[in-house]
Scaffold this motif. Structure first.
Motif, short mmCIF file in Angstrom:
data_model
loop_
_atom_site.label_atom_id
_atom_site.label_comp_id
_atom_site.label_asym_id
_atom_site.label_seq_id
_atom_site.Cartn_x
_atom_site.Cartn_y
_atom_site.Cartn_z
N SER A 348 0.63 -1.30 -0.05
CA SER A 348 -0.01 -0.03 -0.18
C SER A 348 0.99 1.27 -0.11
CB SER A 348 -1.05 0.10 1.24
OG SER A 348 -1.60 -1.20 1.24
N ASP A 358 -3.50 8.06 -8.81
CA ASP A 358 -2.94 6.91 -8.20
C ASP A 358 -1.50 7.02 -8.78
OD1 ASP A 358 -4.44 7.06 -5.77
OD2 ASP A 358 -5.91 5.70 -7.22
N THR A 374 -4.42 1.90 -11.69
CA THR A 374 -5.80 1.84 -11.23
C THR A 374 -5.69 0.79 -10.08
OG1 THR A 374 -6.72 1.99 -13.60
CG2 THR A 374 -8.20 1.15 -11.68
N VAL A 375 -6.32 1.39 -8.88
CA VAL A 375 -6.32 0.51 -7.70
C VAL A 375 -7.59 0.11 -7.16
CG1 VAL A 375 -5.52 0.63 -5.00
CG2 VAL A 375 -3.85 1.71 -6.82
N THR A 376 -7.75 -1.17 -6.89
CA THR A 376 -9.03 -1.53 -6.59
C THR A 376 -9.01 -1.64 -4.95
OG1 THR A 376 -8.56 -3.93 -6.31
CG2 THR A 376 -9.14 -2.82 -8.49
N SER A 377 -10.26 -1.74 -4.55
CA SER A 377 -10.31 -2.08 -2.79
C SER A 377 -9.85 -3.57 -2.51
CB SER A 377 -11.89 -1.97 -2.54
OG SER A 377 -12.78 -2.81 -3.29
N ALA A 378 -9.58 -4.43 -3.32
CA ALA A 378 -9.00 -5.82 -3.01
C ALA A 378 -7.86 -5.65 -2.25
CB ALA A 378 -9.09 -6.60 -4.27
N ALA A 379 -7.65 -6.15 -1.05
CA ALA A 379 -6.36 -6.22 -0.33
C ALA A 379 -5.99 -7.65 0.14
CB ALA A 379 -6.49 -5.04 0.72
N ARG A 384 -2.24 -4.24 -1.89
CA ARG A 384 -3.37 -3.61 -2.63
C ARG A 384 -3.34 -4.33 -4.08
NH1 ARG A 384 -5.56 1.02 -0.91
NH2 ARG A 384 -7.02 0.75 -2.67
#
Length: 417
Positions: A348, A358, A374-379, A384
């Motif tokens: 992150s 981003d 492009t960043v997603t909410s999946a972690a 990330r």
């Protein structure tokens, strides 16, 4: 007169004062030029220092972008080591003993089923085939002769029967004609059977001649060339060290699988069709999906292990027999390709905001390169999921400083803690 002389003296220029005044002006000019030179030198030194500081590599911490499947291994219930093996592998040899006249293979060649791999000396067998063919031809000629004689005797018998009916010949003559026809018929049957036997001998000779040609039993790759032209090969280990028992070894690369030895204390964790992941020792960063084929119902009392057969779900030219491999047996089957998240996992701290976007700084040839991502909410923990802008294996800067810009030289000697 005295007053006039005094006035003239007052009007004269005092050279002492002039020289004193002129010397003062020269000294001031030298001081001014010295100050200017010092200022220019300081400016040059400052500019050089600024350029040196600007070009000095920035020390950064780095991390590697990994595929989502590699980001976590919590589903692995057991790991074991083994080797890649081939279920279809054959050392090809001739079916008869003979001397090699041609060897048409080399290690690494791909061959197809039925392709000629080698030839043996065949002069004697070819001569035998020609002799058998000649005998067969003679037998068939005899059959033709017998057919002609039988046809003639049948016509003679018919004429005798006609003459008997008209009373011109005796019944005995007619019976003799019929007997002669029956004899020719029996002789024809004999010659036909002899011709069939001769044809069978031709077949035998042809098969023996075909044995001098060594062909590939299936599609595969040559992994070993065991004989050379001029050597004797035999299906039997006769002749000591002067006789080869094989021409070469063929491996069907589509039949490659993994044999692993699992400690018998943990064999209960392994089930048929269980999903798994394989990592070759030669390619430690490459994870290959796999699954359990079968658990061999036999244990090695010396090693206290049980053999498990594991199938590779993806075939690749980099996988070759006898490679070392580590297998992770998974608790549940991995998601299908359609449901597997696309992209890579990065820390992150590697993701920062620049100009409302981003941004991740990738390290390429010791320089930082800005990548809009492009960043997603999946972690997963501190990782990330980035779906665009990066690829698995890219090196990224963790916690990039504000001074880091696109193209800045970086020192990656310090990995991320």
């Amino acid at each position: 007169m005295t007053s006039n002389a005094e006035l003239l003296r007052q009007l004269k220029i005092d050279k002492t004062n002039r020289e004193s005044s002129g010397g003062g002006n020269g000294k001031g000019a030298r001081v001014a030029w010295t100050a200017i030179a010092v200022a220019v030198a300081l400016a040059a030194v400052g500019g050089g220092a600024w350029l040196w500081l600007a070009r000095r590599p920035v020390e950064v911490h780095t991390a590697t972008a990994v595929a989502p499947a590699n980001a976590a291994e919590a589903s692995a219930v057991l790991q074991a080591t083994g080797y890649v093996t081939a279920r279809r592998q054959a050392t090809v040899s001739a079916q008869i003993t003979g001397t090699l006249t041609q060897v048409l293979i080399e290690e690494g060649d791909r061959v197809s089923k039925g392709q000629v791999l080698a030839r043996l000396e065949d002069n004697a067998l070819r001569a035998s085939l020609q002799a058998a063919q000649a005998n067969a031809a003679a037998a068939h000629a005899t059959v033709a002769q017998g057919e002609a004689q039988l046809a003639q005797s049948l016509r003679d018998a018919d004429r005798q029967e006609a003459l008997v009916g008209r009373g011109l010949v005796s019944h005995q003559a007619a019976e003799q004609a019929r007997t002669q026809a029956s004899t020719y018929r029996a002789q024809l049957q004999t010659t036909r059977r002899q011709a069939g036997a001769a044809d069978a001998q031709v077949g035998v000779a042809q098969v023996n001649l075909d044995y001098t040609v060594v062909r590939a039993p299936f599609d595969g790759v040559i992994t070993d060339k065991a004989a050379q032209v001029g050597e004797i090969v035999s299906p039997l280990s006769a002749g000591g060290g002067f006789t080869r028992t094989g021409v070469g070894t063929i491996v069907d690369m589509d039949s490659l699988e993994i044999d692993v030895d699992v400690n018998e204390a943990y064999i209960g964790r392994v089930q048929p069709s269980m999903p798994a992941e394989a990592v070759l020792d030669a390619y430690p960063d490459w994870t290959i999906p796999a699954h359990v084929i079968a658990i061999v119902p036999a244990a090695d009392r010396g090693k206290a292990t049980v053999k498990v057969r594991v199938a590779l779900d993806n075939k690749d030219a980099r996988i070759v027999p006898d490679m070392g491999v580590r297998v992770s047996f998974l608790e549940r089957r991995a998601a299908t390709a359609a449901a597997t998240p696309k992209g890579v996992m990065v820390p992150s701290a590697a993701i920062v905001r620049r100009d409302g976007h981003d941004v991740v700084y990738a390290v390429v040839d010791a320089h930082a390169r800005r990548r809009d991502v492009t960043v997603t909410s999946a972690a997963s923990g501190d990782l990330r999921l980035v779906t665009s802008g990066l690829a698995a294996g890219d090196t990224v800067v963790v916690s990039p400083p504000d001074s880091l810009t696109d193209g800045s030289a970086v020192d990656t000697a310090a990995p991320a803690p």
